[in-house]
Design a protein around this motif. Structure first.
Motif, PDB file in Angstrom:
ATOM      1  N   SER A   1     -30.533 -43.934  -1.657  1.00 16.52           N
ATOM      2  CA  SER A   1     -28.912 -43.810  -1.146  1.00 16.52           C
ATOM      3  C   SER A   1     -28.375 -44.966  -1.052  1.00 16.52           C
ATOM      4  O   SER A   1     -27.106 -45.023  -1.235  1.00 16.52           O
ATOM      5  CB  SER A   1     -29.304 -43.167   0.055  1.00 16.52           C
ATOM      6  OG  SER A   1     -30.049 -44.062   1.047  1.00 16.52           O
ATOM      7  N   GLY A   2     -29.003 -45.906  -0.796  1.00 14.88           N
ATOM      8  CA  GLY A   2     -28.401 -47.305  -0.610  1.00 14.88           C
ATOM      9  C   GLY A   2     -27.742 -48.097  -1.948  1.00 14.88           C
ATOM     10  O   GLY A   2     -26.754 -48.363  -1.984  1.00 14.88           O
ATOM     11  N   GLN A   3     -28.757 -48.002  -2.813  1.00 14.45           N
ATOM     12  CA  GLN A   3     -28.536 -48.357  -4.177  1.00 14.45           C
ATOM     13  C   GLN A   3     -27.548 -47.547  -4.593  1.00 14.45           C
ATOM     14  O   GLN A   3     -26.593 -48.064  -5.404  1.00 14.45           O
ATOM     15  CB  GLN A   3     -29.926 -48.046  -5.033  1.00 14.45           C
ATOM     16  CG  GLN A   3     -30.984 -49.266  -4.488  1.00 14.45           C
ATOM     17  CD  GLN A   3     -32.312 -49.063  -5.165  1.00 14.45           C
ATOM     18  OE1 GLN A   3     -32.294 -48.186  -6.058  1.00 14.45           O
ATOM     19  NE2 GLN A   3     -33.294 -49.719  -4.770  1.00 14.45           N
ATOM     20  N   LYS A   4     -27.553 -46.055  -4.573  1.00 16.53           N
ATOM     21  CA  LYS A   4     -26.582 -45.409  -5.298  1.00 16.53           C
ATOM     22  C   LYS A   4     -25.205 -45.862  -4.631  1.00 16.53           C
ATOM     23  O   LYS A   4     -24.139 -45.906  -5.521  1.00 16.53           O
ATOM     24  CB  LYS A   4     -26.981 -43.975  -4.759  1.00 16.53           C
ATOM     25  CG  LYS A   4     -25.896 -43.019  -5.588  1.00 16.53           C
ATOM     26  CD  LYS A   4     -26.310 -41.610  -5.335  1.00 16.53           C
ATOM     27  CE  LYS A   4     -25.187 -40.563  -5.903  1.00 16.53           C
ATOM     28  NZ  LYS A   4     -25.594 -39.180  -5.716  1.00 16.53           N
ATOM     29  N   ASP A   5     -24.784 -45.827  -3.411  1.00 18.92           N
ATOM     30  CA  ASP A   5     -23.573 -46.223  -2.628  1.00 18.92           C
ATOM     31  C   ASP A   5     -23.135 -47.592  -3.326  1.00 18.92           C
ATOM     32  O   ASP A   5     -21.993 -47.671  -3.704  1.00 18.92           O
ATOM     33  CB  ASP A   5     -23.664 -46.196  -1.112  1.00 18.92           C
ATOM     34  CG  ASP A   5     -23.987 -44.809  -0.595  1.00 18.92           C
ATOM     35  OD1 ASP A   5     -23.525 -43.740  -1.442  1.00 18.92           O
ATOM     36  OD2 ASP A   5     -24.195 -44.622   0.488  1.00 18.92           O
ATOM     37  N   PHE A   6     -24.133 -48.437  -3.169  1.00 18.85           N
ATOM     38  CA  PHE A   6     -23.619 -49.783  -3.660  1.00 18.85           C
ATOM     39  C   PHE A   6     -23.414 -49.520  -5.250  1.00 18.85           C
ATOM     40  O   PHE A   6     -22.062 -50.198  -5.415  1.00 18.85           O
ATOM     41  CB  PHE A   6     -24.926 -50.858  -3.643  1.00 18.85           C
ATOM     42  CG  PHE A   6     -24.670 -52.192  -4.366  1.00 18.85           C
ATOM     43  CD1 PHE A   6     -23.851 -52.958  -3.996  1.00 18.85           C
ATOM     44  CD2 PHE A   6     -25.308 -52.328  -5.685  1.00 18.85           C
ATOM     45  CE1 PHE A   6     -23.379 -54.252  -4.506  1.00 18.85           C
ATOM     46  CE2 PHE A   6     -25.095 -53.500  -6.227  1.00 18.85           C
ATOM     47  CZ  PHE A   6     -24.163 -54.427  -5.808  1.00 18.85           C
TER      48      PHE A   6
END
Length: 321
Positions: free
Chosen positions: A252-257
Motif C-alpha cells: 500500500s505504501g509502495q503504491k501511494d509513493f
C-alpha cells in the motif's frame, strides 16, 4: 591602599574588556546557495547568548541556541536575500551579514496545484466515468474547432428551409441527430460533474490547497507520505516528498509513493519514466549501502532536479530547478 587602588581598577577594566572579547559568532560562508528548499546558516556562539536573525524586509526571528551551536533555515526565493544574524550576551551584541542567492521557481503554484488536483480527482473516478469524461473532452475540442456549432437550432432550421426540397429531409434528420447527441452529452456532463464533485470531497486531504502563505509548510499529510512545499509570492519554489521507510516495505505504501511521485514529477514538467528509472537505481544502491547516515543522490530530468536522500527512518525527495 591608595597606591594599589588605581592598579586594581585598571585590572578590572582589562578583565571586563577580556570578557567582551569572549563574545563570539560564526556564520560560515558569507554567501549561501540554497540546497533543496532552503539555505542553511549554521555556526557557533556563546552558550548563554541569545541568537536571532532577520531577512531584510521581514520581522526578526529568534533561534534555538544548543550549547553554543545554532542552525537557521531560510526558504529559497526568486530574489537575493540579505540576512542579519545577531548574537546577544548581556549588554553586548554582535551581528553578521549573510547573502542568500536567488533561485528559479518550479512554476506558478496555482498552475501546479490545479493540474495535480485534477489528476488526483480524475484517477479516483470509475473507469466508465473516466471514459465519459474523455468523450466529453473530445466533443468539446471538436465543438471549438467547428464553426457550425455556433449556429442556433432556429438558424439551422431556417437554413434547411432554404435548401431544395430533395435535401431538406436528410438535412433535418442530421440536425435532429446532432441535437439528440447534444442532449445526451449534456446529461453525461452533469453525471461527470457530480462524480467529480464527490471525488473531490472524498479526496480532499490528498489535494493541494488552493491558497498558501509564504514559507515552507506541509501541504499534504497522509499515513504513507507527506508533501511539503516552499511557497513564495505565488511561486512554487520547491517540493519535498517525505515517505517513512517502513511504508516502502508495504504494498500500500509502495503504491501511494509511486502514484504521488509520478504525479508530482509529471506536473512539474519532468519525464516520469526517466525519473522512475533513475530512482530505481538509486533505491537499489541505497539497499546495498551499509551507511547509517543520510546520503543524497541527484536525479535530473527536463531542467528539474530531484535530490534523493535516505535516513534510517525516512526517504526524502527534494524537487527544485
Amino acid at each position: 591602599m591608595k597606591k594599589f587602588l588605581p592598579g586594581i581598577i585598571g585590572l578590572a577594566a582589562i578583565f571586563a574588556l577580556a570578557g567582551c572579547g569572549n563574545q563570539k559568532l560564526t556564520v560560515g560562508a558569507s554567501t549561501k546557495t540554497p540546497s533543496g528548499m532552503v539555505a542553511v546558516i549554521k555556526g557557533k556562539t556563546n552558550k548563554d547568548a541569545k541568537i536571532s536573525y532577520q531577512v531584510k524586509g521581514q520581522s526578526k526571528k529568534s533561534v534555538k541556541n544548543t550549547d553554543g551551536a545554532y542552525v537557521i533555515e531560510v526558504p529559497a526565493t526568486t530574489k537575493t536575500q540579505n540576512v542579519t544574524v545577531t548574537s546577544k550576551k548581556g549588554s553586548t551584541t554582535i551581528a553578521k551579514k549573510v547573502t542568500i542567492k536567488k533561485t528559479k521557481a518550479l512554476a506558478k503554484y496555482q498552475t501546479i496545484a490545479s493540474k495535480y488536483n485534477q489528476a488526483v480527482i480524475g484517477m479516483s473516478l470509475s473507469k466508465s466515468t473516466q471514459k465519459k469524461a474523455q468523450k466529453l473532452a473530445a466533443a468539446e475540442k471538436k465543438a471549438k474547432a467547428s464553426s457550425s456549432t455556433a449556429t442556433s437550432a432556429a438558424k439551422a432550421k431556417a437554413a434547411i428551409a432554404k435548401l431544395p426540397a430533395s435535401q431538406q429531409k436528410k438535412a433535418l434528420a442530421k440536425l435532429q441527430a446532432e441535437q439528440k447527441e447534444m442532449l445526451a452529452l449534456k446529461k453525461e456532463a452533469k453525471e461527470v460533474q457530480a462524480a467529480m464533485a464527490s471525488a473531490k470531497k472524498k479526496n480532499k486531504d490528498k489535494l493541494l490547497p488552493t491558497s498558501l502563505n509564504n514559507g515552507v509548510q506541509n501541504v499534504i499529510t497522509q499515513k504513507n507520505y507527506t508533501v511539503r512545499a516552499n511557497y513564495q509570492d505565488k511561486n512554487l519554489m520547491g517540493l519535498t516528498l517525505i515517505v517513512p521507510v517502513k511504508a516502502m516495505k508495504k504494498s500500500s505504501g509502495q503504491k501511494d509513493f509511486g502514484t504521488v511521485f509520478a504525479l508530482l514529477t509529471s506536473e512539474v514538467g519532468a519525464k516520469p519514466k526517466s525519473v522512475m528509472k533513475q530512482f530505481k537505481k538509486v533505491q537499489k544502491d541505497a539497499k546495498n549501502s551499509t551507511s547509517t547516515s543520510t546520503t543524497t543522490h541527484v536525479i535530473k530530468s527536463n531542467g528539474v532536479k530531484f535530490q534523493v536522500g535516505y535516513s534510517t527512518t525516512h526517504l526524502y525527495i527534494y524537487i527544485t530547478r
